[in-house]
Design an enzyme around this catalytic site. Sequence first.
Site, short mmCIF file in Angstrom:
data_model
loop_
_atom_site.label_atom_id
_atom_site.label_comp_id
_atom_site.label_asym_id
_atom_site.label_seq_id
_atom_site.Cartn_x
_atom_site.Cartn_y
_atom_site.Cartn_z
N HIS A 136 0.85 -1.19 0.00
CA HIS A 136 0.00 0.00 0.00
C HIS A 136 0.88 1.24 0.00
O HIS A 136 2.12 1.16 0.01
CB HIS A 136 -0.95 0.00 1.19
CG HIS A 136 -2.16 -0.86 0.98
ND1 HIS A 136 -3.06 -0.63 -0.05
CD2 HIS A 136 -2.63 -1.93 1.67
CE1 HIS A 136 -4.02 -1.54 0.01
NE2 HIS A 136 -3.79 -2.34 1.04
N ASP A 166 -0.11 6.97 -4.13
CA ASP A 166 -1.34 6.78 -4.90
C ASP A 166 -1.64 7.98 -5.79
O ASP A 166 -2.08 7.82 -6.94
CB ASP A 166 -2.53 6.57 -3.95
CG ASP A 166 -2.56 5.16 -3.37
OD1 ASP A 166 -1.82 4.30 -3.86
OD2 ASP A 166 -3.34 4.92 -2.43
#
Length: 368
Positions: A136, A166
């Site tokens: 992540h 991200d």
Amino acid sequence: MQPLKGIKVLDFSTLLPGPMCTLLLAEAGADVIKIERASGDDMRDYSPKIGADSVNFSLLNRGKKSIVADLKDPAIIAKIKHLITEADVLVEQFRPGVMDRLGLAYEAVAQMNPRLVYCSITGFGQTGPSAQIAAHDMNYQARAGMVALSADRHGVPLVPPVLTADLAGGAYPAMMNILLGLRKRDLDGLGCHLDVAMADNLFTLMYWGLGNGWAANQWPSPSNELITGGSPRYQVYQTLDDKFLAAAPLEEKFWINFLTLVGLTELQSVEDARLVTARVAKVMAQRTAAEWLTIFEGHDVCVTEVVGLEHATQDPHFVERGVFKRTLHTSDGTVINALPTPLSPLFLGEESSVSSPSLGQHTHEILK
């Protein structure tokens, strides 16, 4: 006219990087079709909810269409392939190899639609020894050396407050390269496969550290560099009322102004950064934040109060510029502010309020 009007995008992505990328495309006028499994994008179930879906999902997927498709069903795959023949852009976020197993790898779909700009967003890219590793945002930042630079005075790295990999490593580079891919297609008539690796793109954000390391073997460390807390000219200082001021008078003219106003002009020639920081911190702690801001007002000192996110959204400057003027509404009638995007208002649609799609809302319309 919006610059992406008439561009059809198939969005196979979930959660954040891909949906943010396709949100930007939709904001610029593209027709984005979000392809979801029967249970929907995982982000629909996040909290808090706004109507049937999470506010996270609603913010990221406004202005898109949603279809439900079982990608393990050959009949559905056949319909998806038909959509691909009509598409301009495809965005996917699976691990490398998943689209291949579905019969939707770039090499396969390019035979059907050689003009397709196909964008794959992953953490570590389509190739390399880490391509299949689950991770992540914080993992990508840690792997790229970014988290290490956030350590506190005890040397403990802090959890990053922003999903930098991200967004700055995934969504923004993806959109940028999609636009370049479309421009390339304008020139040669052919699409392309874009390999967007979030971890790779984090290095660009640390250009200064790379430059110092490569040029002088001065690899950065936390609390010691110009922008990691090693300079009195780039610090957060606590005030008498336990508030904080972000002081960044980096240039000499700003630094002189700052020292003059805090009454420490004798420190102009002192080179011991820790000593200067301690002296400034002691003086800053003798007045309230409001008192210091009054003293600094009208002077170029690059000092700003540290405020919370709620306070920031109410800042008169951002309000006057219309940062939060657009709204988002859901099927149950709930209305909130829409997520601001970095697109120029010149490229946005005329609608001041846009909705996010309910799960499978457009399935029949598109797959009939």
